[in-house]
Design an enzyme around this catalytic site. Structure first.
Site, short mmCIF file in Angstrom:
data_model
loop_
_atom_site.label_atom_id
_atom_site.label_comp_id
_atom_site.label_asym_id
_atom_site.label_seq_id
_atom_site.Cartn_x
_atom_site.Cartn_y
_atom_site.Cartn_z
N TYR A 134 46.94 -70.16 101.80
CA TYR A 134 47.26 -70.56 103.18
C TYR A 134 48.47 -71.49 103.30
CZ TYR A 134 42.54 -68.71 103.81
OH TYR A 134 41.44 -67.90 103.82
N HIS B 169 45.24 -63.30 111.21
CA HIS B 169 44.87 -63.92 109.94
C HIS B 169 46.15 -64.23 109.17
CE1 HIS B 169 40.74 -62.96 110.66
NE2 HIS B 169 41.12 -61.74 111.00
C1 DQA Z 1 41.61 -66.29 107.52
C2 DQA Z 1 40.92 -65.25 106.62
C3 DQA Z 1 39.42 -65.44 106.62
O1 DQA Z 1 38.80 -64.48 105.79
C4 DQA Z 1 39.06 -66.82 106.12
O2 DQA Z 1 37.67 -67.02 106.19
C5 DQA Z 1 39.80 -67.91 106.81
C6 DQA Z 1 41.21 -67.70 107.15
C7 DQA Z 1 43.15 -66.19 107.44
O3 DQA Z 1 43.82 -66.78 108.30
O4 DQA Z 1 43.67 -65.56 106.52
O5 DQA Z 1 39.27 -69.00 107.02
O6 DQA Z 1 41.22 -66.03 108.86
#
Ligand code: DQA
Length: 137
Positions: A22, A96
């Site tokens: 992230y 995402h």
């Molecule tokens: C997310 C992907 C999800 O699977 C995960 O639980 C997250 C972040 C993303 O931004 O890639 O918390 O939504």
């Protein structure tokens, strides 16, 4: 035009958790970049909650013209958020940061995609910006 950037569970930990997935920027950093990108083209509201019901209430009560939603892990199992999206006429785009289809199998399943206008996945913080752009074009 008003856009709501709505982040769900654990997104407040962005910049601190799983940095390889992230990134190192905090959610506040990312939101500031989104605001700068949108500029005077739209009013931006930012909201994050770790509580499923609060996300639902925000969807119910939002006066935005469009919602950009990263529901985090709620994406994969929250029928409550799915029903909240279905209960309003405001278009919602699912985003995402990571490519959820290239990770653990449980992340490939979204229970909200079907009731969202569109989906943007895998572009890091740019996922929010690309989704915003779809309202601004
Ligand atoms: C997310 C992907 C999800 O699977 C995960 O639980 C997250 C972040 C993303 O931004 O890639 O918390 O939504």
């Amino acid at each position: 035009m008003k856009l709501l950037f709505l982040n769900g569970v654990n997104l407040n930990m962005t910049g601190k958790r799983e940095k390889g997935v992230y990134g190192t920027q905090t959610l506040d950093d990312i939101n500031a970049e989104i605001k700068a990108f949108v500029g005077d083209r739209a009013e931006c509201e930012f909201y994050q909650s770790n509580l499923e019901g609060e996300i639902c209430t925000k969807i119910h009560t939002s006066d935005a013209d469009g919602i950009i939603l990263n529901a985090g892990a709620f994406t994969h199992y929250s029928y409550a958020i799915r029903d909240a999206i279905a209960s309003v006429s405001t278009p919602v785009i699912e985003v995402h940061m990571s490519n959820v289809h290239a990770r653990e199998e449980f992340r490939s399943k979204s229970v909200i995609s079907e009731v969202c206008r569109g989906i943007v996945v895998g572009f890091g913080k740019k996922s929010y910006i690309l989704a915003a752009e779809s309202f601004l074009l």
